[in-house]
Design an enzyme around this catalytic site. Structure first.
Site, PDB file in Angstrom:
ATOM      1  N   TYR A   1      -2.368  -0.982  10.539  1.00  0.00           N
ATOM      2  CA  TYR A   1      -2.303  -1.123   9.075  1.00  0.00           C
ATOM      3  C   TYR A   1      -0.953  -0.629   8.538  1.00  0.00           C
ATOM      4  CZ  TYR A   1      -4.049  -0.919   4.219  1.00  0.00           C
ATOM      5  OH  TYR A   1      -4.246  -1.099   2.863  1.00  0.00           O
TER       6      TYR A   1
ATOM      7  N   SER B   1       0.872  -1.177   0.000  1.00  0.00           N
ATOM      8  CA  SER B   1       0.000   0.000   0.000  1.00  0.00           C
ATOM      9  C   SER B   1       0.909   1.227   0.000  1.00  0.00           C
ATOM     10  CB  SER B   1      -0.836  -0.006   1.282  1.00  0.00           C
ATOM     11  OG  SER B   1      -1.399   1.265   1.532  1.00  0.00           O
TER      12      SER B   1
HETATM   13  P1  NAD Z   1     -11.640  -5.956  -0.092  1.00  0.00           P
HETATM   14  O1  NAD Z   1     -12.263  -5.792   1.249  1.00  0.00           O
HETATM   15  O2  NAD Z   1     -12.470  -5.706  -1.325  1.00  0.00           O
HETATM   16  O3  NAD Z   1     -10.983  -7.402  -0.209  1.00  0.00           O
HETATM   17  C1  NAD Z   1     -10.314  -8.010   0.867  1.00  0.00           C
HETATM   18  C2  NAD Z   1     -10.292  -9.502   0.661  1.00  0.00           C
HETATM   19  O4  NAD Z   1      -9.633 -10.114   1.775  1.00  0.00           O
HETATM   20  C3  NAD Z   1     -11.701 -10.109   0.596  1.00  0.00           C
HETATM   21  O5  NAD Z   1     -11.711 -11.159  -0.352  1.00  0.00           O
HETATM   22  C4  NAD Z   1     -11.879 -10.676   2.018  1.00  0.00           C
HETATM   23  O6  NAD Z   1     -12.817 -11.739   2.095  1.00  0.00           O
HETATM   24  C5  NAD Z   1     -10.458 -11.159   2.283  1.00  0.00           C
HETATM   25  N1  NAD Z   1     -10.184 -11.376   3.706  1.00  0.00           N
HETATM   26  C6  NAD Z   1     -10.360 -10.531   4.759  1.00  0.00           C
HETATM   27  N2  NAD Z   1     -10.004 -11.168   5.892  1.00  0.00           N
HETATM   28  C7  NAD Z   1      -9.589 -12.413   5.556  1.00  0.00           C
HETATM   29  C8  NAD Z   1      -9.113 -13.538   6.292  1.00  0.00           C
HETATM   30  N3  NAD Z   1      -8.980 -13.516   7.633  1.00  0.00           N
HETATM   31  N4  NAD Z   1      -8.802 -14.659   5.603  1.00  0.00           N
HETATM   32  C9  NAD Z   1      -8.938 -14.715   4.261  1.00  0.00           C
HETATM   33  N5  NAD Z   1      -9.393 -13.680   3.517  1.00  0.00           N
HETATM   34  C10 NAD Z   1      -9.705 -12.557   4.164  1.00  0.00           C
HETATM   35  O7  NAD Z   1     -10.376  -4.988  -0.086  1.00  0.00           O
HETATM   36  P2  NAD Z   1      -9.399  -4.483  -1.236  1.00  0.00           P
HETATM   37  O8  NAD Z   1      -9.564  -3.036  -1.271  1.00  0.00           O
HETATM   38  O9  NAD Z   1      -9.533  -5.262  -2.488  1.00  0.00           O
HETATM   39  O10 NAD Z   1      -7.991  -4.815  -0.548  1.00  0.00           O
HETATM   40  C11 NAD Z   1      -7.148  -5.873  -0.935  1.00  0.00           C
HETATM   41  C12 NAD Z   1      -5.725  -5.593  -0.484  1.00  0.00           C
HETATM   42  O11 NAD Z   1      -5.298  -4.371  -1.086  1.00  0.00           O
HETATM   43  C13 NAD Z   1      -5.548  -5.412   1.026  1.00  0.00           C
HETATM   44  O12 NAD Z   1      -4.330  -5.994   1.439  1.00  0.00           O
HETATM   45  C14 NAD Z   1      -5.500  -3.903   1.184  1.00  0.00           C
HETATM   46  O13 NAD Z   1      -4.782  -3.527   2.320  1.00  0.00           O
HETATM   47  C15 NAD Z   1      -4.779  -3.522  -0.088  1.00  0.00           C
HETATM   48  N6  NAD Z   1      -4.960  -2.123  -0.495  1.00  0.00           N
HETATM   49  C16 NAD Z   1      -6.213  -1.636  -0.787  1.00  0.00           C
HETATM   50  C17 NAD Z   1      -6.346  -0.295  -1.156  1.00  0.00           C
HETATM   51  C18 NAD Z   1      -7.689   0.319  -1.501  1.00  0.00           C
HETATM   52  O14 NAD Z   1      -7.773   1.555  -1.589  1.00  0.00           O
HETATM   53  N7  NAD Z   1      -8.740  -0.432  -1.716  1.00  0.00           N
HETATM   54  C19 NAD Z   1      -5.208   0.508  -1.235  1.00  0.00           C
HETATM   55  C20 NAD Z   1      -3.956  -0.032  -0.940  1.00  0.00           C
HETATM   56  C21 NAD Z   1      -3.847  -1.365  -0.564  1.00  0.00           C
END
Ligand code: NAD
Length: 261
Positions: free
Chosen positions: A156, A143
């Site tokens: 985080y 991130s």
């Molecule tokens: P999201 O909530 O859409 O997806 C998260 C996924 O992780 C889902 O499939 C959820 O079921 C799964 N998950 C959560 N807890 C879990 C567990 N204990 N075991 C197995 N699966 C689990 O979120 P996203 O925005 O797609 O985020 C995905 C990754 O990208 C994360 O690591 C997040 O930190 C990172 N990220 C997101 C953003 C953003 O702006 N959306 C920015 C930077 C980084």
């Protein structure tokens, strides 16, 4: 060489960025294990949809990324059912926002477990096979918060800084085995998670949708645009290609200029 017939695990791939990675890999002919929580029927539709659309195998493993034994079993099952794990994308993640003095201890533990330790456990289980076959690609979704901090996100930001260090360490260990290990560091990505925050924020701050997007969510992002899940997934496909064989230990930003500021 094409990626067809390689086998991949993408953690946290029932929604958002993870689902985009899984679909992009499948489009390249890669068999994928999807993982994460959600409605069983919706996950099954997604799984069969990937199989039918891209003519690859798609398995679902519901392993909880906060449980080391379930993570080890997921990697073992994938190797047994697909024959190998060639591509590993550590992507599962959650967020919690609170001043440190009120930050619930169990939330700290959960975020460190899911956002950081799960990648240690998947890599620990998957790298022996990659080393033996002399080919592998490991991508960790970090991130912008792996490079800079924001207040109230202590767990985080710590987990994301941690995964950047873990990525570099494992990259050095695997450098002579044809296995690359990199982070992708997105800024704000348009996912259901982000979209869901908008109506509440509009109410809480008495703002229009436009104002919430630009003045709250995108203040950090100089381009004033969200990253898309497809853009993140396309970078992952590039990192899996032969052209990216010399990119390892890198932390690649895709954040509209956030961390340049
Ligand atoms: P999201 O909530 O859409 O997806 C998260 C996924 O992780 C889902 O499939 C959820 O079921 C799964 N998950 C959560 N807890 C879990 C567990 N204990 N075991 C197995 N699966 C689990 O979120 P996203 O925005 O797609 O985020 C995905 C990754 O990208 C994360 O690591 C997040 O930190 C990172 N990220 C997101 C953003 C953003 O702006 N959306 C920015 C930077 C980084």
């Amino acid at each position: 060489m094409s990626l067809a017939n390689r086998n991949a695990i993408v953690t946290g791939s029932t929604s958002g960025i993870g689902l985009a990675y899984a679909r992009a890999l499948a489009r390249e002919g890669v068999n994928v294990v999807i993982n994460g929580f959600g409605d069983a029927g919706a996950i099954e539709r997604e799984r069969t949809g990937i199989e039918n659309e891209f003519k690859v195998k798609c398995l679902y493993d519901g392993a909880d990324m906060s449980k080391p034994a379930e993570i080890a079993a997921m990697v073992k099952n994938a190797e047994a059912r697909l024959g190998s794990v060639d591509i590993l994308i550590n992507n599962a993640g959650i967020q919690f926002v609170s001043p440190i003095e009120d930050f619930p201890v169990e939330k700290w533990d959960q975020i460190i477990a899911i956002n950081l330790s799960s990648a240690f456990h998947t890599m620990r289980a998957a790298v022996s096979g990659m080393k033996a076959r002399k080919w592998g690609r490991i991508i960790n979704t970090a991130s912008a918060h792996s490079l800079v901090a924001s207040p109230f996100k202590s767990a985080y930001v710590s987990a994301k800084h941690g995964i950047a260090g873990l990525t570099k360490t494992v990259a050095l260990e695997l450098a002579t085995f044809g296995v690359t290990v990199n982070c992708i560091s997105p800024g704000y990505v348009w996912t259901p998670l982000v979209e869901k925050q908008i109506p509440d924020t509009m109410k809480a701050r008495n703002m229009t949708r436009e104002q919430v997007m630009n003045d709250v969510l995108l203040t950090a992002q100089p381009t004033k645009q969200f990253v898309t899940v497809e853009q993140v997934a396309a970078l992952a496909i590039y990192l899996c290609s032969d052209n990216a064989a010399q990119i390892t230990g890198a932390n690649i930003s895709m954040d509209g200029g956030w961390t340049a500021a």
